[in-house]
Motif scaffolding. Structure first.
Motif, PDB file in Angstrom:
ATOM      1  N   MET A  40      60.003   7.636  23.397  1.00 19.20           N
ATOM      2  CA  MET A  40      58.985   7.389  22.400  1.00 19.20           C
ATOM      3  C   MET A  40      58.051   6.307  22.948  1.00 19.20           C
ATOM      4  O   MET A  40      58.498   5.304  23.489  1.00 19.20           O
ATOM      5  CB  MET A  40      59.646   6.932  21.097  1.00 19.20           C
ATOM      6  N   ARG A  52      51.811   2.624   6.985  1.00 17.51           N
ATOM      7  CA  ARG A  52      51.717   3.606   8.083  1.00 17.51           C
ATOM      8  C   ARG A  52      50.782   3.136   9.141  1.00 17.51           C
ATOM      9  O   ARG A  52      49.843   2.548   9.007  1.00 17.51           O
ATOM     10  CB  ARG A  52      51.231   4.944   7.547  1.00 17.51           C
ATOM     11  N   VAL A  80      54.079   3.867  19.255  1.00 14.63           N
ATOM     12  CA  VAL A  80      54.651   4.690  18.196  1.00 14.63           C
ATOM     13  C   VAL A  80      55.877   3.995  17.610  1.00 14.63           C
ATOM     14  O   VAL A  80      56.060   3.933  16.390  1.00 14.63           O
ATOM     15  CB  VAL A  80      55.026   6.097  18.716  1.00 14.63           C
ATOM     16  N   GLU A  81      56.716   3.448  18.467  1.00 11.09           N
ATOM     17  CA  GLU A  81      57.914   2.746  17.990  1.00 11.09           C
ATOM     18  C   GLU A  81      57.532   1.520  17.171  1.00 11.09           C
ATOM     19  O   GLU A  81      58.141   1.248  16.139  1.00 11.09           O
ATOM     20  CB  GLU A  81      58.806   2.338  19.158  1.00 11.09           C
ATOM     21  N   GLU A  82      56.525   0.800  17.605  1.00  9.00           N
ATOM     22  CA  GLU A  82      56.061  -0.364  16.842  1.00  9.00           C
ATOM     23  C   GLU A  82      55.569   0.048  15.459  1.00  9.00           C
ATOM     24  O   GLU A  82      55.797  -0.654  14.476  1.00  9.00           O
ATOM     25  CB  GLU A  82      54.964  -1.101  17.600  1.00  9.00           C
ATOM     26  N   ALA A  83      54.914   1.185  15.370  1.00 12.67           N
ATOM     27  CA  ALA A  83      54.440   1.677  14.078  1.00 12.67           C
ATOM     28  C   ALA A  83      55.614   1.958  13.148  1.00 12.67           C
ATOM     29  O   ALA A  83      55.555   1.675  11.948  1.00 12.67           O
ATOM     30  CB  ALA A  83      53.595   2.935  14.263  1.00 12.67           C
ATOM     31  N   TRP A  84      56.696   2.503  13.695  1.00 16.97           N
ATOM     32  CA  TRP A  84      57.892   2.753  12.885  1.00 16.97           C
ATOM     33  C   TRP A  84      58.546   1.437  12.477  1.00 16.97           C
ATOM     34  O   TRP A  84      59.049   1.309  11.355  1.00 16.97           O
ATOM     35  CB  TRP A  84      58.873   3.644  13.638  1.00 16.97           C
ATOM     36  N   ASP A  85      58.555   0.456  13.378  1.00 13.38           N
ATOM     37  CA  ASP A  85      59.093  -0.870  13.042  1.00 13.38           C
ATOM     38  C   ASP A  85      58.336  -1.465  11.857  1.00 13.38           C
ATOM     39  O   ASP A  85      58.935  -1.990  10.917  1.00 13.38           O
ATOM     40  CB  ASP A  85      58.982  -1.836  14.232  1.00 13.38           C
ATOM     41  N   ARG A 126      56.645   0.156   9.624  1.00 11.19           N
ATOM     42  CA  ARG A 126      56.899   0.958   8.425  1.00 11.19           C
ATOM     43  C   ARG A 126      58.225   0.586   7.763  1.00 11.19           C
ATOM     44  O   ARG A 126      58.308   0.377   6.554  1.00 11.19           O
ATOM     45  CB  ARG A 126      56.887   2.441   8.769  1.00 11.19           C
ATOM     46  N   VAL A 127      59.293   0.492   8.550  1.00 13.39           N
ATOM     47  CA  VAL A 127      60.609   0.184   7.978  1.00 13.39           C
ATOM     48  C   VAL A 127      60.648  -1.254   7.457  1.00 13.39           C
ATOM     49  O   VAL A 127      61.249  -1.526   6.417  1.00 13.39           O
ATOM     50  CB  VAL A 127      61.747   0.485   8.982  1.00 13.39           C
ATOM     51  N   LEU A 180      59.425   6.877   0.337  1.00 11.36           N
ATOM     52  CA  LEU A 180      58.868   6.747   1.679  1.00 11.36           C
ATOM     53  C   LEU A 180      57.351   6.880   1.696  1.00 11.36           C
ATOM     54  O   LEU A 180      56.699   6.374   2.593  1.00 11.36           O
ATOM     55  CB  LEU A 180      59.490   7.797   2.597  1.00 11.36           C
TER      56      LEU A 180
END
Length: 80
Positions: A1, A80, A5-10, A12-13, A75
Motif C-alpha cells: 500500500m 476521508r 494511502v496508508e496515512e489517509a487510513w490512519d 480516518r481511523v 463509517l
C-alpha cells in the motif's frame, strides 16, 4: 500500500475513535478509568500518543469502543 494511502487510513481511523470519544464526552483521563474497568491498563500519555499518531491495533480500537459503550460505528462520518 502506498504511504500516502496508508496515512489517509490512519487519519480516518483516528478520526473515528476521536469522534466516538467526543460524542460521549469522554476525556483521555476518563478513558483510562473506563479501560481499567474492563481490565485494560493504559496511561493517559500513551492514549494521547496513540490517538495523535493514529497508529494502534484493532484490539485497542475495539477495547476503547467497548469501554465507552459504543455498540455501533458509522463509517460514513469518518474523515476521508
Amino acid at each position: 500500500m502506498a504511504e500516502g494511502v496508508e496515512e489517509a487510513w490512519d487519519v480516518r481511523v483516528k478520526g473515528l475513535l476521536k469522534a466516538e470519544l467526543k460524542r460521549r464526552n469522554v476525556t483521555y483521563a476518563q478513558l483510562v478509568d473506563k479501560l481499567a474497568d474492563i481490565g485494560v491498563k493504559e496511561t493517559e500519555p500513551n492514549i494521547r500518543n496513540k490517538l495523535a499518531r493514529g497508529k494502534f491495533t484493532a484490539v485497542f480500537f475495539l477495547q476503547v469502543l467497548s469501554a465507552i459503550g459504543a455498540r455501533e460505528l458509522h463509517l460514513d462520518n469518518a474523515s476521508r
